[in-house]
Design a protein around this motif. Structure first.
Motif, PDB file in Angstrom:
ATOM      1  N   LYS A  23     -15.767  -3.289   0.767  1.00 27.66           N
ATOM      2  CA  LYS A  23     -16.843  -4.243   0.505  1.00 27.66           C
ATOM      3  C   LYS A  23     -16.745  -4.859  -0.886  1.00 27.66           C
ATOM      4  O   LYS A  23     -17.053  -6.041  -1.070  1.00 27.66           O
ATOM      5  CB  LYS A  23     -18.203  -3.545   0.663  1.00 27.66           C
ATOM      6  CG  LYS A  23     -18.514  -3.142   2.097  1.00 27.66           C
ATOM      7  CD  LYS A  23     -19.880  -2.496   2.196  1.00 27.66           C
ATOM      8  CE  LYS A  23     -20.192  -2.109   3.638  1.00 27.66           C
ATOM      9  NZ  LYS A  23     -21.523  -1.460   3.773  1.00 27.66           N
ATOM     10  N   GLN A  24     -16.280  -4.078  -1.867  1.00 28.65           N
ATOM     11  CA  GLN A  24     -16.175  -4.598  -3.221  1.00 28.65           C
ATOM     12  C   GLN A  24     -14.809  -5.222  -3.498  1.00 28.65           C
ATOM     13  O   GLN A  24     -14.700  -6.281  -4.116  1.00 28.65           O
ATOM     14  CB  GLN A  24     -16.426  -3.483  -4.255  1.00 28.65           C
ATOM     15  CG  GLN A  24     -17.878  -3.104  -4.437  1.00 28.65           C
ATOM     16  CD  GLN A  24     -18.410  -2.249  -3.292  1.00 28.65           C
ATOM     17  OE1 GLN A  24     -17.671  -1.457  -2.721  1.00 28.65           O
ATOM     18  NE2 GLN A  24     -19.679  -2.407  -2.958  1.00 28.65           N
ATOM     19  N   ARG A  25     -13.750  -4.582  -3.021  1.00 31.04           N
ATOM     20  CA  ARG A  25     -12.397  -5.010  -3.369  1.00 31.04           C
ATOM     21  C   ARG A  25     -11.762  -5.954  -2.356  1.00 31.04           C
ATOM     22  O   ARG A  25     -10.707  -6.519  -2.599  1.00 31.04           O
ATOM     23  CB  ARG A  25     -11.491  -3.783  -3.535  1.00 31.04           C
ATOM     24  CG  ARG A  25     -11.963  -2.810  -4.616  1.00 31.04           C
ATOM     25  CD  ARG A  25     -11.005  -1.624  -4.699  1.00 31.04           C
ATOM     26  NE  ARG A  25     -11.411  -0.667  -5.713  1.00 31.04           N
ATOM     27  CZ  ARG A  25     -12.199   0.374  -5.503  1.00 31.04           C
ATOM     28  NH1 ARG A  25     -12.701   0.560  -4.280  1.00 31.04           N
ATOM     29  NH2 ARG A  25     -12.514   1.206  -6.467  1.00 31.04           N
ATOM     30  N   GLY A  26     -12.367  -6.129  -1.198  1.00 31.60           N
ATOM     31  CA  GLY A  26     -11.799  -6.987  -0.167  1.00 31.60           C
ATOM     32  C   GLY A  26     -10.724  -6.259   0.628  1.00 31.60           C
ATOM     33  O   GLY A  26     -10.778  -5.034   0.797  1.00 31.60           O
ATOM     34  N   ALA A  27      -9.722  -7.012   1.106  1.00 34.58           N
ATOM     35  CA  ALA A  27      -8.651  -6.424   1.918  1.00 34.58           C
ATOM     36  C   ALA A  27      -7.716  -5.604   1.037  1.00 34.58           C
ATOM     37  O   ALA A  27      -7.195  -6.088   0.035  1.00 34.58           O
ATOM     38  CB  ALA A  27      -7.868  -7.518   2.630  1.00 34.58           C
ATOM     39  N   LEU A  28      -7.509  -4.344   1.415  1.00 37.87           N
ATOM     40  CA  LEU A  28      -6.603  -3.448   0.698  1.00 37.87           C
ATOM     41  C   LEU A  28      -5.433  -3.109   1.616  1.00 37.87           C
ATOM     42  O   LEU A  28      -5.635  -2.667   2.750  1.00 37.87           O
ATOM     43  CB  LEU A  28      -7.325  -2.176   0.266  1.00 37.87           C
ATOM     44  CG  LEU A  28      -8.505  -2.362  -0.697  1.00 37.87           C
ATOM     45  CD1 LEU A  28      -9.169  -1.020  -0.993  1.00 37.87           C
ATOM     46  CD2 LEU A  28      -8.048  -3.028  -1.987  1.00 37.87           C
ATOM     47  N   THR A  29      -4.220  -3.323   1.117  1.00 38.90           N
ATOM     48  CA  THR A  29      -3.012  -3.152   1.911  1.00 38.90           C
ATOM     49  C   THR A  29      -2.288  -1.888   1.483  1.00 38.90           C
ATOM     50  O   THR A  29      -1.907  -1.753   0.317  1.00 38.90           O
ATOM     51  CB  THR A  29      -2.077  -4.365   1.739  1.00 38.90           C
ATOM     52  OG1 THR A  29      -2.798  -5.556   2.045  1.00 38.90           O
ATOM     53  CG2 THR A  29      -0.874  -4.250   2.645  1.00 38.90           C
ATOM     54  N   LEU A  30      -2.099  -0.963   2.403  1.00 38.99           N
ATOM     55  CA  LEU A  30      -1.377   0.275   2.127  1.00 38.99           C
ATOM     56  C   LEU A  30       0.102   0.063   2.394  1.00 38.99           C
ATOM     57  O   LEU A  30       0.491  -0.298   3.517  1.00 38.99           O
ATOM     58  CB  LEU A  30      -1.907   1.430   2.981  1.00 38.99           C
ATOM     59  CG  LEU A  30      -3.200   2.102   2.468  1.00 38.99           C
ATOM     60  CD1 LEU A  30      -4.411   1.192   2.702  1.00 38.99           C
ATOM     61  CD2 LEU A  30      -3.427   3.445   3.143  1.00 38.99           C
ATOM     62  N   VAL A  31       0.920   0.261   1.371  1.00 31.59           N
ATOM     63  CA  VAL A  31       2.358  -0.017   1.439  1.00 31.59           C
ATOM     64  C   VAL A  31       3.135   1.253   1.127  1.00 31.59           C
ATOM     65  O   VAL A  31       2.857   1.940   0.134  1.00 31.59           O
ATOM     66  CB  VAL A  31       2.760  -1.125   0.436  1.00 31.59           C
ATOM     67  CG1 VAL A  31       4.261  -1.370   0.482  1.00 31.59           C
ATOM     68  CG2 VAL A  31       1.993  -2.405   0.734  1.00 31.59           C
ATOM     69  N   ARG A  32       4.107   1.555   1.963  1.00 31.06           N
ATOM     70  CA  ARG A  32       5.040   2.645   1.675  1.00 31.06           C
ATOM     71  C   ARG A  32       6.282   2.027   1.023  1.00 31.06           C
ATOM     72  O   ARG A  32       6.950   1.182   1.623  1.00 31.06           O
ATOM     73  CB  ARG A  32       5.431   3.384   2.958  1.00 31.06           C
ATOM     74  CG  ARG A  32       6.276   4.636   2.693  1.00 31.06           C
ATOM     75  CD  ARG A  32       6.589   5.355   4.001  1.00 31.06           C
ATOM     76  NE  ARG A  32       5.380   5.763   4.694  1.00 31.06           N
ATOM     77  CZ  ARG A  32       4.677   6.839   4.414  1.00 31.06           C
ATOM     78  NH1 ARG A  32       5.062   7.636   3.435  1.00 31.06           N
ATOM     79  NH2 ARG A  32       3.593   7.145   5.110  1.00 31.06           N
ATOM     80  N   VAL A  33       6.576   2.438  -0.189  1.00 31.00           N
ATOM     81  CA  VAL A  33       7.693   1.872  -0.948  1.00 31.00           C
ATOM     82  C   VAL A  33       8.968   2.620  -0.577  1.00 31.00           C
ATOM     83  O   VAL A  33       9.108   3.807  -0.874  1.00 31.00           O
ATOM     84  CB  VAL A  33       7.440   1.960  -2.467  1.00 31.00           C
ATOM     85  CG1 VAL A  33       8.598   1.338  -3.237  1.00 31.00           C
ATOM     86  CG2 VAL A  33       6.135   1.253  -2.825  1.00 31.00           C
ATOM     87  N   PHE A  34       9.891   1.922   0.090  1.00 31.39           N
ATOM     88  CA  PHE A  34      11.154   2.531   0.496  1.00 31.39           C
ATOM     89  C   PHE A  34      12.205   2.464  -0.617  1.00 31.39           C
ATOM     90  O   PHE A  34      13.016   3.362  -0.778  1.00 31.39           O
ATOM     91  CB  PHE A  34      11.701   1.841   1.747  1.00 31.39           C
ATOM     92  CG  PHE A  34      10.918   2.134   2.987  1.00 31.39           C
ATOM     93  CD1 PHE A  34      10.493   3.419   3.275  1.00 31.39           C
ATOM     94  CD2 PHE A  34      10.587   1.135   3.868  1.00 31.39           C
ATOM     95  CE1 PHE A  34       9.769   3.700   4.416  1.00 31.39           C
ATOM     96  CE2 PHE A  34       9.865   1.398   5.018  1.00 31.39           C
ATOM     97  CZ  PHE A  34       9.450   2.687   5.285  1.00 31.39           C
TER      98      PHE A  34
END
Length: 439
Positions: A23-34
């Motif tokens: 709600k505060q930060r908007g869309a959060l994308t979880l990324v796995r760094v290869f």
């Protein structure tokens, strides 16, 4: 070589495996760094060739987010500020880096270059096949999402909440690519496509709880597809005067059974001269109009698949608008589909059922009444057996509850789409009646 050593050919590569909305930060994308290091302010290229900037980086600590400046390879990060990524996207430092990495890797493995994917080839030591498969997995830049098997209409409680509902659906689509949202120009409704009854219920529940919109879902319909039985050809000619300008098109198209190329040109001697005069831009317009007509079949409105449109001949009057040509191509295809007719294809589901041995006969007896094909029955453990089944989706409504009743709650089940299959005439009649609301 292993998967880690393959990754050294890329400067940076990461995979989006989840998107959540805060709600505060908007869309959060979880990324796995290869591979490489992901830093705050990095500019990345997505699968869709769009540029993204990482505004902020967070380290996930249970339900808390701690802001950090960089993330090393092998770790997981939460990125804020990515606007175009969806679940399953591959992120790289540059588009050229991905293409260059693939070419270098193909040279290492001594495999031929073949665009986005590498074909598997046999070798004496048997390693090349495994290497080619691994390369294909590494460079699979787009998630493989199965076609929707259910669809239903969705309506907001009032016109004032229409925009809010559309925004909510866009956010849910980013999180869940298997959710399909389309606008039906015929009925004027927004249509949801999904993977099952529970999937649709979850979407409705999330819109209510997270976005506070009390949407209404229409009755669930099975997403049948359609296909032609035999090749068919017809011509369509139309002339109209629009705003004082004469518009005229005469077009001849043919529909063929084809699984790969959706649109082709007739290269025979009698038509080659005519088609050589058509400009590439106009061919694109014709192709777009013809293929758009395959989105809605004449029987139940299902997508027409395994069908190729072949252009034989076209005559376009001087000053005719592109939109008029596109409409003429679409109407010609619709005319052929209506005249020649189509056959329905129904979605088939692959089921794996684990149940006690003494319950197997009752389960198989029930499945046989559902037009199911029993592929395998084998031991799973000392007390349980595994049943592998292919069954039409139309026969599986509420099946999980039925299975619990048959086995007194001792069985478990997994189900996933496994393609589409032809239907016999009796099943087709029932499917059409069900789609029209008569059953």
């Amino acid at each position: 070589m292993n998967a880690i050593s393959y990754m050294i050919v890329l400067d940076f590569v990461g995979k989006v495996f989840k998107i959540v909305h805060d709600k505060q930060r908007g869309a959060l994308t979880l990324v796995r760094v290869f591979r490489g290091e992901l830093k705050k302010g990095s500019r990345l290229i997505t699968t869709r060739n769009t540029s993204e900037v990482v505004n902020k980086l967070y380290e996930p600590l249970a339900d808390e987010y701690r802001e950090i400046s960089s993330v090393p390879g092998g770790d997981v990060a939460i990125c804020a500020g990515l606007k175009h990524t969806v679940t399953g996207d591959l992120l790289t430092s540059t588009a050229s880096a991905l293409k260059g990495a693939q070419k270098r890797l193909q040279k290492i493995l001594k495999l031929p270059e073949s665009g986005a994917k590498v074909e598997e080839h046999s070798s004496k030591d048997g390693d090349t096949d495994a290497d080619a498969t691994l390369v294909n997995e590494i460079f699979a830049t787009e998630p493989q999402i199965p076609d929707a098997v259910y669809f239903c209409s969705i309506e907001p409680p009032s016109l004032s909440t229409q925009n809010a509902m559309e925004a909510a659906l866009k956010q849910l689509q980013r999180e869940d690519p298997s959710l399909r949202v389309n606008y039906d120009s015929v009925t004027g409704q927004t249509v949801l496509g999904g993977m099952g009854e529970l999937h649709m219920d979850i979407v409705k529940s999330r819109i209510l709880t997270e976005y506070k919109i009390e949407v209404d879902l229409g009755p669930l319909q099975i997403a049948y597809k359609e296909t032609i039985e035999e090749p068919a050809m017809d011509s369509f000619q139309v002339e109209k005067e629009i705003a004082g300008s004469k518009q005229s098109v005469s077009i001849t198209l043919e529909l063929l059974r084809e699984h790969k190329e959706p649109f082709s040109l007739d290269k025979s001697g009698e038509n080659a001269a005519n088609l050589n005069t058509v400009r590439p831009r106009m061919l694109h317009v014709i192709r777009k109009g013809a293929l758009s007509a395959l989105d809605r079949g004449p029987r139940v409105g299902g997508q027409v698949v395994d069908t190729q449109v072949r252009l034989h001949n076209i005559t376009i009057g001087r000053g005719t608008a592109d939109s008029f040509v596109m409409a003429a191509a679409a109407q010609c295809v619709q005319k052929i589909l209506t005249t020649a007719g189509t056959r329905l294809l129904e979605p088939i589901m692959a089921l794996e059922i684990v149940a006690p041995s003494e319950r197997i006969s009752a389960i198989i007896a029930d499945l046989s009444r559902r037009r199911a094909t029993i592929n395998e029955v084998r031991p799973k453990s000392e007390q349980n057996k595994l049943i592998c089944v292919n069954a039409p989706l139309a026969e599986l409504s509420g099946y999980s509850s039925v299975l619990r009743t048959i086995t007194s709650g001792t069985a478990s089940m997994t189900m996933q789409p496994c393609g589409f299959s032809n239907m016999n005439s009796n099943d087709e009649v029932r499917a059409i009646q069900r789609a029209q609301g008569f059953e």
